[in-house]
Scaffold this motif. Structure first.
Motif, PDB file in Angstrom:
ATOM      1  N   VAL A 151     -11.989 -11.454 -39.172  1.00  0.00           N
ATOM      2  CA  VAL A 151     -13.248 -10.644 -38.394  1.00  0.00           C
ATOM      3  C   VAL A 151     -13.986 -11.496 -37.629  1.00  0.00           C
ATOM      4  CG1 VAL A 151     -15.050 -11.565 -40.247  1.00  0.00           C
ATOM      5  CG2 VAL A 151     -15.351  -9.156 -39.369  1.00  0.00           C
ATOM      6  N   PHE A 152     -14.765 -10.750 -36.852  1.00  0.00           N
ATOM      7  CA  PHE A 152     -15.287 -11.258 -35.544  1.00  0.00           C
ATOM      8  C   PHE A 152     -14.697 -11.786 -34.671  1.00  0.00           C
ATOM      9  CE2 PHE A 152     -19.073 -11.242 -38.607  1.00  0.00           C
ATOM     10  CZ  PHE A 152     -19.578 -10.129 -38.057  1.00  0.00           C
ATOM     11  N   ILE A 153     -13.209 -11.431 -34.284  1.00  0.00           N
ATOM     12  CA  ILE A 153     -12.289 -11.961 -33.322  1.00  0.00           C
ATOM     13  C   ILE A 153     -12.581 -11.252 -31.925  1.00  0.00           C
ATOM     14  CG2 ILE A 153      -9.928 -12.408 -33.127  1.00  0.00           C
ATOM     15  CD1 ILE A 153     -11.185 -13.635 -35.626  1.00  0.00           C
ATOM     16  N   SER A 154     -12.804 -12.300 -30.980  1.00  0.00           N
ATOM     17  CA  SER A 154     -13.148 -11.813 -29.569  1.00  0.00           C
ATOM     18  C   SER A 154     -11.894 -11.328 -28.939  1.00  0.00           C
ATOM     19  CB  SER A 154     -13.828 -12.711 -28.992  1.00  0.00           C
ATOM     20  OG  SER A 154     -15.207 -13.274 -29.531  1.00  0.00           O
ATOM     21  N   GLY A 155     -12.052 -10.335 -28.291  1.00  0.00           N
ATOM     22  CA  GLY A 155     -11.120  -9.839 -26.961  1.00  0.00           C
ATOM     23  C   GLY A 155      -9.742  -9.601 -27.386  1.00  0.00           C
ATOM     24  N   VAL A 156      -9.503  -9.070 -28.837  1.00  0.00           N
ATOM     25  CA  VAL A 156      -8.122  -8.822 -29.216  1.00  0.00           C
ATOM     26  C   VAL A 156      -7.573  -7.932 -28.367  1.00  0.00           C
ATOM     27  CG1 VAL A 156      -6.767  -8.359 -31.019  1.00  0.00           C
ATOM     28  CG2 VAL A 156      -8.896  -9.477 -31.330  1.00  0.00           C
ATOM     29  N   ASP A 157      -8.490  -6.881 -27.794  1.00  0.00           N
ATOM     30  CA  ASP A 157      -7.827  -5.567 -27.217  1.00  0.00           C
ATOM     31  C   ASP A 157      -7.144  -6.013 -25.730  1.00  0.00           C
ATOM     32  OD1 ASP A 157     -10.387  -6.416 -26.357  1.00  0.00           O
ATOM     33  OD2 ASP A 157     -10.919  -4.343 -25.736  1.00  0.00           O
ATOM     34  N   ILE A 158      -7.792  -6.968 -25.216  1.00  0.00           N
ATOM     35  CA  ILE A 158      -7.405  -7.602 -23.875  1.00  0.00           C
ATOM     36  C   ILE A 158      -6.568  -8.647 -23.676  1.00  0.00           C
ATOM     37  CG2 ILE A 158      -9.331  -6.493 -22.758  1.00  0.00           C
ATOM     38  CD1 ILE A 158     -10.486  -9.236 -22.568  1.00  0.00           C
ATOM     39  N   ALA A 159      -6.223  -9.209 -25.133  1.00  0.00           N
ATOM     40  CA  ALA A 159      -5.373 -10.366 -25.230  1.00  0.00           C
ATOM     41  C   ALA A 159      -3.971  -9.963 -25.524  1.00  0.00           C
ATOM     42  CB  ALA A 159      -5.829 -11.344 -26.629  1.00  0.00           C
ATOM     43  N   ASP A 160      -2.734 -10.666 -24.863  1.00  0.00           N
ATOM     44  CA  ASP A 160      -1.590 -10.399 -24.938  1.00  0.00           C
ATOM     45  C   ASP A 160      -1.020 -10.932 -26.496  1.00  0.00           C
ATOM     46  OD1 ASP A 160      -0.491  -9.883 -22.186  1.00  0.00           O
ATOM     47  OD2 ASP A 160      -1.850 -11.550 -21.764  1.00  0.00           O
ATOM     48  N   ALA A 161      -1.763 -11.594 -27.126  1.00  0.00           N
ATOM     49  CA  ALA A 161      -1.436 -12.126 -28.601  1.00  0.00           C
ATOM     50  C   ALA A 161      -2.696 -12.764 -28.983  1.00  0.00           C
ATOM     51  CB  ALA A 161      -0.050 -13.180 -28.473  1.00  0.00           C
ATOM     52  N   THR A 162      -2.730 -13.043 -30.257  1.00  0.00           N
ATOM     53  CA  THR A 162      -3.673 -13.739 -31.289  1.00  0.00           C
ATOM     54  C   THR A 162      -3.271 -14.978 -31.957  1.00  0.00           C
ATOM     55  OG1 THR A 162      -4.959 -11.671 -31.265  1.00  0.00           O
ATOM     56  CG2 THR A 162      -5.651 -13.487 -32.814  1.00  0.00           C
ATOM     57  N   LEU A 180      -0.568 -22.395 -38.169  1.00  0.00           N
ATOM     58  CA  LEU A 180      -0.904 -21.501 -36.885  1.00  0.00           C
ATOM     59  C   LEU A 180       0.271 -20.591 -36.376  1.00  0.00           C
ATOM     60  CD1 LEU A 180      -2.959 -24.192 -34.942  1.00  0.00           C
ATOM     61  CD2 LEU A 180      -3.977 -22.241 -35.970  1.00  0.00           C
ATOM     62  N   PHE A 181       0.098 -19.531 -36.094  1.00  0.00           N
ATOM     63  CA  PHE A 181       0.961 -18.277 -35.832  1.00  0.00           C
ATOM     64  C   PHE A 181       0.589 -17.638 -34.444  1.00  0.00           C
ATOM     65  CE2 PHE A 181       1.433 -19.197 -40.421  1.00  0.00           C
ATOM     66  CZ  PHE A 181       2.770 -19.441 -40.507  1.00  0.00           C
ATOM     67  N   ILE A 182       1.561 -17.373 -33.795  1.00  0.00           N
ATOM     68  CA  ILE A 182       1.266 -16.764 -32.498  1.00  0.00           C
ATOM     69  C   ILE A 182       1.752 -15.164 -32.748  1.00  0.00           C
ATOM     70  CG2 ILE A 182       2.103 -15.979 -30.252  1.00  0.00           C
ATOM     71  CD1 ILE A 182       2.554 -19.113 -29.773  1.00  0.00           C
ATOM     72  N   VAL A 183       0.854 -14.003 -32.803  1.00  0.00           N
ATOM     73  CA  VAL A 183       1.032 -12.915 -33.278  1.00  0.00           C
ATOM     74  C   VAL A 183       0.829 -12.025 -31.954  1.00  0.00           C
ATOM     75  CG1 VAL A 183       0.475 -10.966 -34.678  1.00  0.00           C
ATOM     76  CG2 VAL A 183       0.343 -13.316 -35.695  1.00  0.00           C
ATOM     77  N   PRO A 184       1.915 -11.305 -31.374  1.00  0.00           N
ATOM     78  CA  PRO A 184       1.598 -10.363 -30.074  1.00  0.00           C
ATOM     79  C   PRO A 184       0.979  -9.162 -30.558  1.00  0.00           C
ATOM     80  CG  PRO A 184       3.990 -11.237 -30.325  1.00  0.00           C
ATOM     81  CD  PRO A 184       3.198 -11.751 -31.596  1.00  0.00           C
ATOM     82  N   ASP A 211      -0.808  -6.695 -42.483  1.00  0.00           N
ATOM     83  CA  ASP A 211      -0.057  -6.152 -43.469  1.00  0.00           C
ATOM     84  C   ASP A 211       1.432  -6.408 -43.508  1.00  0.00           C
ATOM     85  OD1 ASP A 211       0.664  -4.811 -45.941  1.00  0.00           O
ATOM     86  OD2 ASP A 211       0.302  -2.847 -44.893  1.00  0.00           O
ATOM     87  N   ASP A 212       1.841  -7.426 -44.143  1.00  0.00           N
ATOM     88  CA  ASP A 212       3.190  -8.237 -44.062  1.00  0.00           C
ATOM     89  C   ASP A 212       3.739  -8.061 -42.689  1.00  0.00           C
ATOM     90  OD1 ASP A 212       3.640  -8.830 -46.979  1.00  0.00           O
ATOM     91  OD2 ASP A 212       4.703  -7.137 -47.175  1.00  0.00           O
ATOM     92  N   VAL A 213       2.732  -8.627 -41.716  1.00  0.00           N
ATOM     93  CA  VAL A 213       3.286  -8.662 -40.279  1.00  0.00           C
ATOM     94  C   VAL A 213       4.381  -9.598 -40.382  1.00  0.00           C
ATOM     95  CG1 VAL A 213       2.526  -9.688 -38.121  1.00  0.00           C
ATOM     96  CG2 VAL A 213       0.978  -8.121 -39.376  1.00  0.00           C
ATOM     97  N   ARG A 214       5.672  -8.914 -39.942  1.00  0.00           N
ATOM     98  CA  ARG A 214       6.867 -10.005 -39.535  1.00  0.00           C
ATOM     99  C   ARG A 214       6.845 -10.666 -38.289  1.00  0.00           C
ATOM    100  NH1 ARG A 214      11.872 -10.319 -42.554  1.00  0.00           N
ATOM    101  NH2 ARG A 214      10.980  -8.600 -43.728  1.00  0.00           N
ATOM    102  N   LEU A 215       7.176 -11.827 -38.546  1.00  0.00           N
ATOM    103  CA  LEU A 215       6.993 -12.857 -37.238  1.00  0.00           C
ATOM    104  C   LEU A 215       8.521 -13.696 -37.404  1.00  0.00           C
ATOM    105  CD1 LEU A 215       3.512 -14.118 -37.257  1.00  0.00           C
ATOM    106  CD2 LEU A 215       4.184 -12.361 -35.618  1.00  0.00           C
ATOM    107  N   PRO A 216       8.956 -14.195 -36.117  1.00  0.00           N
ATOM    108  CA  PRO A 216      10.327 -14.862 -36.226  1.00  0.00           C
ATOM    109  C   PRO A 216       9.771 -16.251 -36.512  1.00  0.00           C
ATOM    110  CG  PRO A 216       9.423 -14.431 -33.870  1.00  0.00           C
ATOM    111  CD  PRO A 216       8.706 -13.481 -34.652  1.00  0.00           C
ATOM    112  N   ALA A 217      10.723 -16.867 -36.952  1.00  0.00           N
ATOM    113  CA  ALA A 217      10.550 -18.495 -37.298  1.00  0.00           C
ATOM    114  C   ALA A 217       9.833 -19.228 -36.183  1.00  0.00           C
ATOM    115  CB  ALA A 217      11.738 -19.086 -37.759  1.00  0.00           C
ATOM    116  N   ASP A 218      10.007 -18.948 -34.947  1.00  0.00           N
ATOM    117  CA  ASP A 218       9.364 -19.700 -33.874  1.00  0.00           C
ATOM    118  C   ASP A 218       8.103 -19.369 -33.561  1.00  0.00           C
ATOM    119  OD1 ASP A 218      10.060 -17.317 -32.657  1.00  0.00           O
ATOM    120  OD2 ASP A 218      11.440 -18.098 -30.819  1.00  0.00           O
ATOM    121  N   ALA A 219       7.417 -18.153 -34.155  1.00  0.00           N
ATOM    122  CA  ALA A 219       6.226 -18.069 -34.144  1.00  0.00           C
ATOM    123  C   ALA A 219       5.192 -18.966 -34.440  1.00  0.00           C
ATOM    124  CB  ALA A 219       5.810 -16.612 -34.650  1.00  0.00           C
ATOM    125  N   LEU A 220       5.774 -19.862 -35.401  1.00  0.00           N
ATOM    126  CA  LEU A 220       4.691 -21.059 -35.951  1.00  0.00           C
ATOM    127  C   LEU A 220       4.614 -22.021 -34.960  1.00  0.00           C
ATOM    128  CD1 LEU A 220       3.529 -22.673 -38.576  1.00  0.00           C
ATOM    129  CD2 LEU A 220       5.869 -23.656 -38.769  1.00  0.00           C
TER     130      LEU A 220
END
Length: 382
Positions: A151-162, A180-184, A211-220
């Motif tokens: 919650v209170f996460i800035s600029g998610v709509d204009i960001a390429d990833a979080t 820490l994970f990169i989530v497109p 909700d069970d967001v699946r990320l590749p191993a290299d997202a870490l």
């Protein structure tokens, strides 16, 4: 406005950023803000702290905080500078894989890519140890599965990833540890809801659901076992940059008030000649200058690799700048009287914006807790 701590290069950078920011109109909407961001990126200001090998300027948080302060002083503070280059760019530059650096840093540096940062949770607040967003491995594929809320996460709509702060379970102890994970932005299961804020800002605030967001191993990002080391590599720059953000806003408000106090004449002399007007403005200037010195100290310590010293100074700088910003804006509005609340003078919207420097990313009360425990050695009450 320079100080004795600044080199000739820093003074030149400050002057160049100031001239650039003052030559552009104030960004009052998302499109204008995005255009200003892109212009600043092309000139190298957004990526000034990132490594030259990946398109950055090769500087540090010292240079980046200077850039943000001058933009704020010109009436164009960029909140996402705290997030994209300062937090996410720093973490990836320090701990990311070579592929992550090549993928993200050049775009962050030149302003063509943006990254948001997700740490705050509805039920955790200031207690980061209560973060419940968890990551687990899919044994069959090696992928990561993230589940949780932010919650209170800035600029998610204009960001390429979080860059999402999650927790993994230590197989030996069963305890959760931060990772820490990169989530497109368009990843399946990664949903956002815009929060209805009274705050007037071009950057919107969001609640995120994973909700069970699946990320590749290299997202870490970095080492799964590094824990708090990697997290605080981004949080100390966040505090320093928030201080610079607040100082910039305070300087802008003060400059508008000074212009008004020099020109506005009710009786025989301009109102700025009266001590009831002049002294509070002088006090606001003193507080801003003192908070800037602590901000510069924090930035220098961080860039020198002194994480412990930088942590203490960054918290103090953020506290001092937040207080100075709120007082400067309040006094500026008060100096203008009714005019201070009109759209024409552009100060009223800063009343809520100034509170950001007090509240986020950590409240002044939690900073006082930090100083009393870590610096003064007093016992905890919690």
């Amino acid at each position: 406005m320079t100080t004795l701590l600044e080199s000739d290069e820093h003074k030149s950078l400050r002057e160049a950023v100031s001239a650039f920011a003052r030559s552009r109109p104030r960004a009052t909407g998302p499109a204008e803000s995005r255009h200003f961001w892109q212009e600043a990126g092309k000139l190298g200001y957004i990526g000034v702290s990132l490594p030259e090998a990946y398109g950055g300027g090769g500087g540090g948080v010292t240079e980046l905080s200077l850039v943000l302060e001058e933009m704020g002083a010109a009436g164009n503070p960029l909140l996402m500078m705290i997030v994209s280059p300062a937090i996410c760019g720093t973490v990836i530059a320090r701990f990311g894989t070579e592929e992550q650096k090549r993928t993200w840093l050049p775009g962050i540096a030149d302003g063509t890519r943006l990254m948001a940062f997700g740490i705050t949770e509805p039920d955790a607040g200031s207690n980061s140890h209560r973060i419940t967003t968890t990551a687990r491995r899919d044994a069959a594929t090696g992928d990561w599965l993230l589940t949780g809320r932010k919650v209170f996460i800035s600029g998610v709509d204009i960001a390429d990833a979080t860059l999402i702060v999650g927790r993994t379970e230590d197989a030996r102890t069963g305890k959760l540890k931060p990772c820490l994970f990169i989530v497109p932005r368009d990843t399946p299961g990664f949903e956002r809801r815009q929060l209805d804020m009274e705050l007037h800002a071009t950057e919107k605030q969001f609640e995120l659901t994973l909700d069970d967001v699946r990320l590749p191993a290299d997202a870490l990002v970095g080492d799964e076992d590094a824990g708090l080391l990697q997290l605080f590599a981004g949080l100390n720059p966040e505090r320093i940059m928030t201080a610079a953000f607040g100082i910039g806003i305070g300087r802008y408000a003060l400059s508008r008030a000074l212009d008004y106090a020099r020109e506005r004449t009710v009786w025989k002399t301009p109102i700025g000649a009266h001590q009831a007007i002049a002294h509070p403005l002088a006090q606001a200037h003193i507080d801003l200058e003192l908070s800037r010195l602590m901000t510069q100290k924090a930035a220098h310590l961080y860039d020198a690799g002194d994480d412990m010293g930088a942590g203490e100074a960054a918290n103090m700088a953020k506290y001092a700048a937040g207080e100075a910003c709120v007082k400067a804006v309040d006094q500026a509005v008060h100096t203008l009287g009714g005019n201070g609340l009109t759209r024409e003078f552009g100060l009223a919207t800063l009343i809520t914006a100034a509170r950001v420097a007090r509240i986020a990313p950590v409240s002044r009360e939690m900073i006082l807790n930090y100083v009393s425990h870590q610096t003064l050695g007093l016992p905890k009450s919690y």
